[in-house]
Scaffold this motif. Structure first.
Motif, short mmCIF file in Angstrom:
data_model
loop_
_atom_site.label_atom_id
_atom_site.label_comp_id
_atom_site.label_asym_id
_atom_site.label_seq_id
_atom_site.Cartn_x
_atom_site.Cartn_y
_atom_site.Cartn_z
N TYR B 48 0.84 -1.19 0.00
CA TYR B 48 0.00 0.00 0.00
C TYR B 48 0.88 1.24 0.00
CZ TYR B 48 0.93 -0.62 4.99
OH TYR B 48 1.56 -0.82 6.20
N PRO B 56 -1.50 -1.25 -8.96
CA PRO B 56 -1.49 -2.12 -7.78
C PRO B 56 -1.08 -3.53 -8.16
CG PRO B 56 -3.75 -1.45 -8.37
CD PRO B 56 -2.84 -0.79 -9.34
N CYS B 247 -6.05 -0.57 3.97
CA CYS B 247 -4.79 -0.26 3.29
C CYS B 247 -4.96 -0.51 1.80
CB CYS B 247 -3.66 -1.11 3.85
SG CYS B 247 -3.24 -0.63 5.52
N ASP B 248 -4.83 0.52 1.02
CA ASP B 248 -5.22 0.50 -0.38
C ASP B 248 -4.00 0.41 -1.29
OD1 ASP B 248 -6.47 0.78 -2.76
OD2 ASP B 248 -7.29 2.79 -2.39
N PRO B 249 -3.92 -0.65 -2.08
CA PRO B 249 -2.77 -0.76 -2.99
C PRO B 249 -2.87 0.16 -4.20
CG PRO B 249 -4.26 -2.61 -3.30
CD PRO B 249 -4.82 -1.81 -2.15
N CYS B 280 -9.39 5.16 2.26
CA CYS B 280 -8.42 4.37 1.50
C CYS B 280 -7.02 4.83 1.91
CB CYS B 280 -8.61 4.57 0.00
SG CYS B 280 -10.30 4.32 -0.56
N ARG B 282 -3.25 5.20 1.91
CA ARG B 282 -2.17 5.09 0.93
C ARG B 282 -0.92 5.73 1.50
NH1 ARG B 282 -5.90 6.95 -4.17
NH2 ARG B 282 -7.20 5.09 -4.18
#
Lengths: 336, 349
Positions: B48, B56, B247-249, B280, B282
């Motif tokens: 992330y 991603p 946790c946003d990829p 989200c 990041r």
């Protein structure tokens, strides 16, 4: 390799005198690097390839998916200038540890550096033929496959053309469409093997990174860089593995595009990675110690106490001359 | 869907198979699997904290076959002899997967089998959601399937990735535009959130229940997903819009990454959530919150009239990796340049 086996492990520190490291100092320096730059991690690698003079969990250092937005050719002319800029910029800040400006008139550093580099070049071309041989460990591993592997017909590349099947169709409004348009006259791939046709696509596989139409995602090469301890040269050794814009492994000749012209094919060769057993490109370490020694001497001349745990920061700064477009992290952000 | 609501679109994972994985697979095929094409557990990870503007990625490396936890057999061994555990790199989360390595090209290309395997994994995820197992361990929401055929003799590897996401019968929509995290929280709340999140990521698999404190305007409460009922006991009464963080990829300005999909499905099915704020997370340029975004989403109702999801009706799922044309096709990679003895000899200087 044989020489390496009989070379005793360096046990007393010769960091200041010769610019080399003991395995303990390598671990110390690696600890600081991984602490300050979390993109670097300690790796254990293949357990059967562990070396006993390093801790099991700290066999080598690795940083992953480092973007590499442009080819060296495109900035070859600027590269030297920019490196000396970096060094000089550092010098302006008194807190910094490389302070070429304070003690030296402008330009000396650049000259020195060039001298170092040209030294590298010359001795390298003498050395490589004798000291580096590709030792493809993998050969031994893959040989027996031919007997085992019976389902395979005489070297034909299996074809997936007939794969398309209605079983696997997705039409989902909640999935972001990749708006990449196909670019059928794909110039980059006409010299690669037939597999490419299977992969269809390869929209933006030009050697320059480019931005997809709508999604604003930059397609770029990435590198995995690893640092191992070279017992013979008693210095770190840098290994490179690259992937293209479509996450396919780069061929060695493509990797050479990301190595400054002075060093490609001279300082950089291919060998089997000691902890992974896979062929990687690496930067030959035969001149590492003497360059490091010069940088360390310069540091002490400028009244800074050289610290062995900061060795890798200095080292990576110098390596960035060889791979100027690979944007790995080596910034030192603390007071010395 | 009213005028200010748009369909929320999720960015799919791209697979990023490290060359060291193929070497490891070739070895495993020879030494361990031999002619078996049974399922094999493997581990991948996603970051992330990817360099901005990179897709991603779901990454596989040489250590993919290392177990992610020790079983009883391993625990009985001496410490020295226990297998090394799979460890995701910093600022990454683990994704468990199942590998099917087929013996023949024909088996590999058998798409009805592929379809079946994908449905099986969908069922597993769905069952984990209904049973609450996914709430205890949110990494169960992000599982993948990898089908391979290793043509070892020619150093060619063929593969297909499937990362199933359960779909609602009607699409999820966003309410209003997404906003930066900095305007969603005030300065104090942001500080409170920041300090809480960092220490919790590894124990929560990167999924948090978040609540602005009711007593004061300066703190944020954080909890694990299995503490949902403690945080929002009366969500059906629509008293307040709940908040989750993950946790946003993905790095796109207004689209979240793939792992959010099954999380939203879980919240709709288990907790009857219909409106929700999603943070989200990041981690960019050393800051976990500066580049994070907040989406307000509307979840369709996914339960029968009785208010309970039917475990026998398996929801539709999507998530096969596609090529740049949006077609579901196997990928291939040739490793002759790092495996073929003849080519290696040519390259040596």
């Amino acid at each position: 390799k044989t020489v390496e086996k009989v070379t005793p492990t360096l046990s007393t520190s010769k960091f200041l005198d010769e610019g080399v490291l003991t395995p303990e100092e390598f671990v110390q320096a690696g600890d600081l690097l991984t602490h300050m730059c979390p993109t670097w991690t300690w790796e254990s690698g293949d357990p059967s390839r562990n070396v006993n003079f390093l801790p099991k969990e700290k066999q080598f250092l690795l940083t992953r998916n480092v973007p590499c937005y442009s080819r060296v050719k495109s900035l070859e002319n600027e590269s030297r200038a920019s490196i000396s800029d970096i060094l000089q910029l550092e010098g302006e800040d008194d807190e910094e540890w490389v302070a070429p400006k304070s003690g030296n008139p402008d330009g000396v550093i650049e000259q020195d550096l060039q001298k170092d580099m040209s030294g590298l070049k010359v001795s390298q071309s003498n050395n490589t033929t004798t000291t580096t041989t590709t030792k493809p460990t993998t050969i031994d591993n893959t040989k027996p496959t031919s007997d085992d592997d019976d389902e395979d017909e005489d070297g034909d590349i299996p074809d997936m053309e007939d794969f398309q099947d209605d079983n696997l169709v997705e039409d989902d409004p909640s999935t972001l469409k990749s708006n990449q348009q196909t670019n059928n006259n794909n110039n980059n791939n006409n010299n690669s093997n037939n597999n490419v046709s299977l992969e269809s696509s390869t929209g933006n596989a030009n050697s320059n990174s480019s931005v997809g139409d709508d999604d604003n995602i930059l397609r770029t090469r990435t590198y995995d860089i690893s640092i191992t301890y070279d017992k013979y040269y008693q210095t770190p050794r840098v290994w490179l593995f690259g992937y293209d814009e479509n996450r396919k492994p780069l061929k060695p000749e493509e990797i050479f595009e990301d190595i400054s012209e002075d060093h490609a094919h001279k300082t950089v060769t291919i060998d089997s990675h000691p902890h992974l057993g896979i062929s990687f490109a690496y930067i030959h370490p035969c001149r590492h110690a003497s360059v490091m020694k010069k940088l360390i001497t310069k540091q002490s001349e400028n009244g800074k106490e050289p610290r062995v745990d900061q060795y890798l920061f200095l080292f990576l700064k110098f390596i960035s001359v060889v791979i100027p477009t690979i944007e790995y992290d080596f910034t030192l952000e603390f007071d010395t | 869907m009213s005028n200010n609501e748009e369909i929320l679109q999720f960015k799919e994972f791209s697979s990023f198979v490290n060359i060291s994985f193929w070497h490891e697979l070739a070895q495993m095929k020879l030494d361990v699997f031999k002619l078996s094409d049974k399922e094999v557990p493997i581990n991948a990870y996603y970051s992330y904290s990817q360099a901005a503007q990179l897709d991603p990625y779901l990454c596989l490396e040489y250590n993919a076959f290392q177990p992610s936890s020790l079983d009883i057999k391993d625990l009985s061994l001496d410490k020295e002899q226990r297998p090394l555990l799979f460890k995701a790199p910093p600022k990454s989360l683990i994704s468990n997967g199942i590998l099917y390595n087929f013996n023949t090209k024909e088996d590999f290309k058998n798409t009805s089998k592929a379809k079946k395997l994908f449905e099986d994994l969908t069922k597993t995820i769905y069952a984990d959601i209904l049973s609450g197992a996914a709430e205890e361990d949110p990494s169960k929401l992000c599982q993948f399937l990898l089908m391979t055929f290793a043509d070892i003799k020619n150093h060619n590897f063929y593969y297909m990735f499937g990362i199933p996401a359960l779909s609602f019968s009607t699409p999820i929509t966003t309410v209003g535009a997404c906003q930066p995290l900095g305007s969603f929280f005030n300065e104090n709340q942001l500080q409170s959130f920041k300090s809480g999140v960092q220490s919790l990521i590894s124990s929560t698999s990167g999924v948090f229940v978040v609540k602005k404190s009711t007593s004061d305007q300066s703190t944020v409460e954080l909890g694990k997903l299995n503490e949902w009922n403690k945080f929002y006991p009366n969500v059906a009464d629509d008293a307040e819009v709940p908040i989750v963080a993950f946790c946003d990829p993905c790095n796109l300005p207004s689209n979240p990454g793939w792992p959010l999909r099954n999380l939203l499905y879980l919240l709709a099915v288990r907790h009857k959530v219909s409106k929700l704020n999603v943070i989200c997370l990041r981690d960019q340029k050393g800051s976990l919150v500066d580049n994070s975004i907040v989406l307000t989403v509307h979840l369709p109702t996914e339960t029968s009239t009785a208010g309970v999801a039917d475990p026998n009706i398996i929801p539709k799922s999507v998530g096969w990796e596609k090529d740049a044309n949006g077609k579901i096709l196997p990928k291939s990679v040739s490793l002759a340049s790092t495996m073929d003895p003849l080519k290696l000899a040519e390259q040596s200087v």
